[in-house]
Structures are given as C-alpha cells and as structure tokens.
Design a protein around this motif. Structure first.
Motif, PDB file in Angstrom:
ATOM      1  N   ASN A 245       0.832  -1.317   0.007  1.00  0.00           N
ATOM      2  CA  ASN A 245       0.020   0.028   0.124  1.00  0.00           C
ATOM      3  C   ASN A 245       0.866   1.196   0.163  1.00  0.00           C
ATOM      4  O   ASN A 245       0.300   2.199   0.378  1.00  0.00           O
ATOM      5  CB  ASN A 245      -1.147   0.029   1.247  1.00  0.00           C
ATOM      6  N   ALA A 246       2.107   0.939  -0.500  1.00  0.00           N
ATOM      7  CA  ALA A 246       2.915   2.350  -0.856  1.00  0.00           C
ATOM      8  C   ALA A 246       3.223   3.074   0.526  1.00  0.00           C
ATOM      9  O   ALA A 246       3.210   4.425   0.520  1.00  0.00           O
ATOM     10  CB  ALA A 246       2.579   3.134  -1.895  1.00  0.00           C
ATOM     11  N   VAL A 247       3.286   2.538   1.981  1.00  0.00           N
ATOM     12  CA  VAL A 247       3.353   3.311   2.965  1.00  0.00           C
ATOM     13  C   VAL A 247       4.965   3.659   3.098  1.00  0.00           C
ATOM     14  O   VAL A 247       5.660   2.787   2.880  1.00  0.00           O
ATOM     15  CB  VAL A 247       2.798   2.608   4.257  1.00  0.00           C
ATOM     16  N   ARG A 248       5.154   4.703   3.333  1.00  0.00           N
ATOM     17  CA  ARG A 248       6.730   5.472   3.589  1.00  0.00           C
ATOM     18  C   ARG A 248       7.390   4.533   4.679  1.00  0.00           C
ATOM     19  O   ARG A 248       6.757   4.465   5.961  1.00  0.00           O
ATOM     20  CB  ARG A 248       6.746   6.779   3.462  1.00  0.00           C
ATOM     21  N   ASP A 249       8.609   4.327   4.558  1.00  0.00           N
ATOM     22  CA  ASP A 249       9.296   3.728   5.652  1.00  0.00           C
ATOM     23  C   ASP A 249       9.540   4.704   6.716  1.00  0.00           C
ATOM     24  O   ASP A 249       9.430   3.912   7.770  1.00  0.00           O
ATOM     25  CB  ASP A 249      10.735   3.460   5.098  1.00  0.00           C
ATOM     26  N   ASN A 250       9.499   5.820   6.700  1.00  0.00           N
ATOM     27  CA  ASN A 250       9.777   6.875   7.574  1.00  0.00           C
ATOM     28  C   ASN A 250       8.433   6.932   8.555  1.00  0.00           C
ATOM     29  O   ASN A 250       8.378   7.671   9.717  1.00  0.00           O
ATOM     30  CB  ASN A 250      10.169   8.171   7.331  1.00  0.00           C
ATOM     31  N   GLN A 251       7.382   6.299   7.959  1.00  0.00           N
ATOM     32  CA  GLN A 251       6.185   6.457   8.962  1.00  0.00           C
ATOM     33  C   GLN A 251       5.705   5.354   9.846  1.00  0.00           C
ATOM     34  O   GLN A 251       4.815   5.387  10.483  1.00  0.00           O
ATOM     35  CB  GLN A 251       4.947   6.604   8.082  1.00  0.00           C
ATOM     36  N   PHE A 252       6.570   4.369   9.663  1.00  0.00           N
ATOM     37  CA  PHE A 252       5.804   3.229  10.717  1.00  0.00           C
ATOM     38  C   PHE A 252       7.506   2.446  11.228  1.00  0.00           C
ATOM     39  O   PHE A 252       8.560   2.676  10.660  1.00  0.00           O
ATOM     40  CB  PHE A 252       5.459   2.241   9.943  1.00  0.00           C
ATOM     41  N   ALA A 285      -3.183   7.481  10.529  1.00  0.00           N
ATOM     42  CA  ALA A 285      -1.697   7.988  10.745  1.00  0.00           C
ATOM     43  C   ALA A 285      -1.376   8.284   9.052  1.00  0.00           C
ATOM     44  O   ALA A 285      -0.264   8.918   9.336  1.00  0.00           O
ATOM     45  CB  ALA A 285      -0.988   6.887  11.400  1.00  0.00           C
ATOM     46  N   PHE A 286      -1.717   7.719   8.227  1.00  0.00           N
ATOM     47  CA  PHE A 286      -1.072   7.691   6.912  1.00  0.00           C
ATOM     48  C   PHE A 286      -1.747   8.696   6.293  1.00  0.00           C
ATOM     49  O   PHE A 286      -1.640   8.970   4.885  1.00  0.00           O
ATOM     50  CB  PHE A 286      -1.217   6.435   6.261  1.00  0.00           C
ATOM     51  N   ASP A 290       2.971  13.668   9.150  1.00  0.00           N
ATOM     52  CA  ASP A 290       3.641  13.547  10.568  1.00  0.00           C
ATOM     53  C   ASP A 290       3.066  12.170  11.155  1.00  0.00           C
ATOM     54  O   ASP A 290       3.465  12.016  12.274  1.00  0.00           O
ATOM     55  CB  ASP A 290       3.444  14.653  11.453  1.00  0.00           C
ATOM     56  N   GLY A 291       1.993  11.668  10.429  1.00  0.00           N
ATOM     57  CA  GLY A 291       1.362  10.593  11.039  1.00  0.00           C
ATOM     58  C   GLY A 291       2.517   9.527  11.429  1.00  0.00           C
ATOM     59  O   GLY A 291       3.193   9.290  10.540  1.00  0.00           O
ATOM     60  N   ARG A 292       2.418   8.792  12.535  1.00  0.00           N
ATOM     61  CA  ARG A 292       3.145   7.696  12.854  1.00  0.00           C
ATOM     62  C   ARG A 292       2.541   6.371  13.205  1.00  0.00           C
ATOM     63  O   ARG A 292       1.457   6.381  13.714  1.00  0.00           O
ATOM     64  CB  ARG A 292       4.338   7.861  13.980  1.00  0.00           C
ATOM     65  N   LEU A 293       3.039   5.206  13.085  1.00  0.00           N
ATOM     66  CA  LEU A 293       2.587   3.757  13.357  1.00  0.00           C
ATOM     67  C   LEU A 293       3.747   3.105  13.903  1.00  0.00           C
ATOM     68  O   LEU A 293       4.940   3.034  13.409  1.00  0.00           O
ATOM     69  CB  LEU A 293       2.225   2.961  12.010  1.00  0.00           C
TER      70      LEU A 293
END
Length: 375
Positions: A245-252, A285-286, A290-293
C-alpha cells in the motif's frame, strides 16, 4: 556322465533358489529366501546382511524361519564390514565365534563368505556362515556370489517398491492437504464477500474493498506456499502489507522477536493487517505526513503462553465520525479473531490515532512448532 551329476544337481538347486529370491515380497522375505537357498545349495547355517548405515545387522536362520536384528556392535557385523572393504568375496574362518540372538540364544558362525553387493540395494554386503566344521566346496563357492548378487537385485527392487509406495502415500497426503486448504480459502473468500457486502456503502465501495481484501489474502497464500512447512514470519506479513500500500518507511516502525504463524492464524492476521492499514490510509496515521505507526509484539509465558501484539497510531487527529463506524475490520478484530483463534482483542480510537491490541494464545492453531518457539 556320472561326474556331471553333482554339477547338474547344484545348478538345479541354484535355479530353484534364484526363483524363490526373485519372487519373494518384502525385504525380510528376500533375506529369508536367500538364506534358505544357501542352505540347500551349500549347507549354510544362515545369512547376515549389513545395511548401509551400519547401525545394526540383520540375520536370517533358515531352520528358525525368522529374520532377527542384531545390535550395531556385534563381532559378526565388524567382520562383515571389514571384509566388504576389500571389494571382493572373501572367506574368513573364526573358530568358536558365537552370535547372540535377540532371544538370548547363541549360535556358532565359524566360517563366513562375505560378498559385497553395492550400496544401491540398501546393504553393504551379505555374508553366508557355517558351523560344526562345515565349509563350502569350490563349486559351491563359485555359485554363492551369484546367489548374493541376485539377492542384491531383489533387495534393490524391494527398496524401489517401498520408495514408490511412500511417494504415493506422500502424494495422497499432499492432495488431501491441498483440498483442505482450498476449502478453507474458499470459506474465507465467501466470508469476505458476505461481510464486505454487509458493510459496503455502494457497489463501487463493495468492488474496491473486495478486490483489496482478496489481494491481501492472495499475498498471504503466496507466503504460505513458500513457507508451507516453517510458516510465514509475522514481521514479513506486516512489511508486505505496508509495502503493497506504498506506506513510506519513515512513517512506521516494527519491533518484535522472530515468530512464525500457523496457516489459519497467518490468514486471519493478514486480513486484520490489511484492514488496519486501509483504515490508517483513509482516516488515520497515513493521512498526514507527520502521522506515525508503531507495530510491536512480545511473548508472555505467564499465566499462559501468549503473543501480545500492538498496533499504535499517533500524531493524528481522528474525526468523531470515524469512531462510530463499524466496518469489516472491526468485525475481524472484535469477533473473528476471538472466535477462530481464541484471541483477546481491544480496538480503540482516540484523538491521537487508532490502537489495536491482540493477545493471541500460543498453540498449534496459531504457531509453528510451539515447543521450539517458546523462550
């Protein structure tokens, strides 16, 4: 003519023995037929065979009509193994050498003729033995290796037949397992379709959600096919869903010990991960940079072995309307996981983001090789 009769008699006895060996069914039957033929041909008291792995040897005594197993440290086995190393038929004389049978009875094996037969039969060599001062004649000595080699061919055929039967049984088990898995997958797909229809707000919503959920299930099936014996890693399932789902590495962030899931648990957890990820993309978060998981898990052995898994979103404002929405994902978390896997689950939405806690009991339904994986 008179001088030819002994040779003719030997040939008849040899041919009769070869036929019985060739028609014997089963490894013990082949060895017994060989020992019986050697007694009729050359008054041999018995036959001993040493398998390739040399953990034991097998002895057949025609007069007893049985095939017995001797331990791997017998003097008879050591003599045969040493003679096989020479690569040709060897006669050895060992006056008064005794062999103890599993029954506790003892018998003499004073003269041995050892014939190497080739490892592909499953045996290093066969040895005929005599007692009471008997030894084979030159004519009998010439024929006995042929008897041993025929036995070797028969043993090889029995080995191949056993392997073929085992292969067929394995294929049948695999087909049964594939059929069982197919039924389970179809049941899961039916459940996804039914529940997607119940929670969809439009036909377009139904179609898009159904496609995404079946894609998540397909990814899990691919992982299960690759790791069908060891089971997929929990971390791999999480990363596969976020990457898809193309979530960026820096968000989780992901943290937890190596843990492999059993098939049913992997399927259910993969669908749960998909629903949580989609909700985070749509409402959580996504939706903001700035959202984080944070996804983490650990193993707790008291009071009962449990995998404690946590999904925590942060740095996001959740609308009030989102907390009232009860979709397919919450059905999975709050009903399906407890029903199918005995999990204790908690799902909450607050102003900082979604939080999901899953306490998964560790047993044969949820983990691969439970005894080895527990700390």
């Amino acid at each position: 003519m008179t001088s030819a009769r002994p040779d003719l008699d030997l040939s008849r006895r040899l041919n009769g023995g070869l036929k019985r060996i060739a028609s014997a069914h089963g490894i013990d039957a082949v060895l017994h037929a060989t020992a019986t033929a050697a007694r009729e041909l050359a008054n041999a008291a018995g036959l001993c065979a040493v398998p390739n792995h040399q953990t034991h040897c097998v002895i057949s005594i025609p007069e007893r009509g049985t095939v017995s197993t001797l331990n791997g440290n017998s003097a008879l086995q050591r003599l045969i193994t040493g003679a096989v190393a020479a690569g040709e038929a060897i006669v050895q004389h060992r006056p008064f050498m005794e062999v103890e049978l599993p029954s506790g009875q003892r018998l003499l094996a004073e003269t041995l003729l050892t014939v190497p037969v080739g490892a592909d039969s499953g045996y290093l060599g066969l040895a005929f033995f005599w007692r009471d001062g008997l030894t084979p004649t030159d004519a009998q000595m010439t024929l006995l290796p042929g008897l041993a080699w025929t036995s070797c061919l028969a043993l090889r055929a029995q080995q191949h037949e056993r392997q073929l039967l085992e292969s067929r049984r394995e294929q049948q088990l695999q087909l049964a397992e594939i059929e069982h898995r197919a039924r389970n997958v179809l049941a899961t797909v039916r459940s996804i379709i039914r529940r997607s229809g119940q929670t969809a707000e439009s036909s377009e919503d139904f179609a898009s959600h159904l496609e995404a959920r079946i894609s998540a299930l397909a990814r899990t099936q691919g992982a299960l096919t690759i790791d069908q014996h060891s089971g997929p890693e929990l971390e791999d399932l999480i990363r596969a869903e976020l990457t898809a789902n193309a979530v960026r590495d820096n968000q989780f962030s992901i943290a937890g010990p190596s843990w492999r899931l059993a098939r049913r648990a992997a399927e259910t957890m993969a669908l749960t991960l998909h629903e949580l990820t989609m909700n985070a993309i749509k409402f959580g978060a996504f939706t903001v940079p700035d959202g984080r998981l944070s996804v983490s898990w650990d193993i707790d052995t008291k009071p009962a072995p449990t995998l404690r898994w946590r999904w925590v979103e942060s740095n996001i404002h959740i609308p009030r309307t989102a907390s009232r929405r009860r979709g397919f994902g919450r059905e999975l978390i709050e009903r399906l996981l407890p029903y199918e896997l005995g999990a204790v689950t908690r799902y909450t939405l607050d102003d900082g983001g979604a939080q999901c806690e899953i306490d998964l009991p560790i047993n044969e339904r949820t983990a691969i090789d439970v005894g080895r994986t527990l700390p």
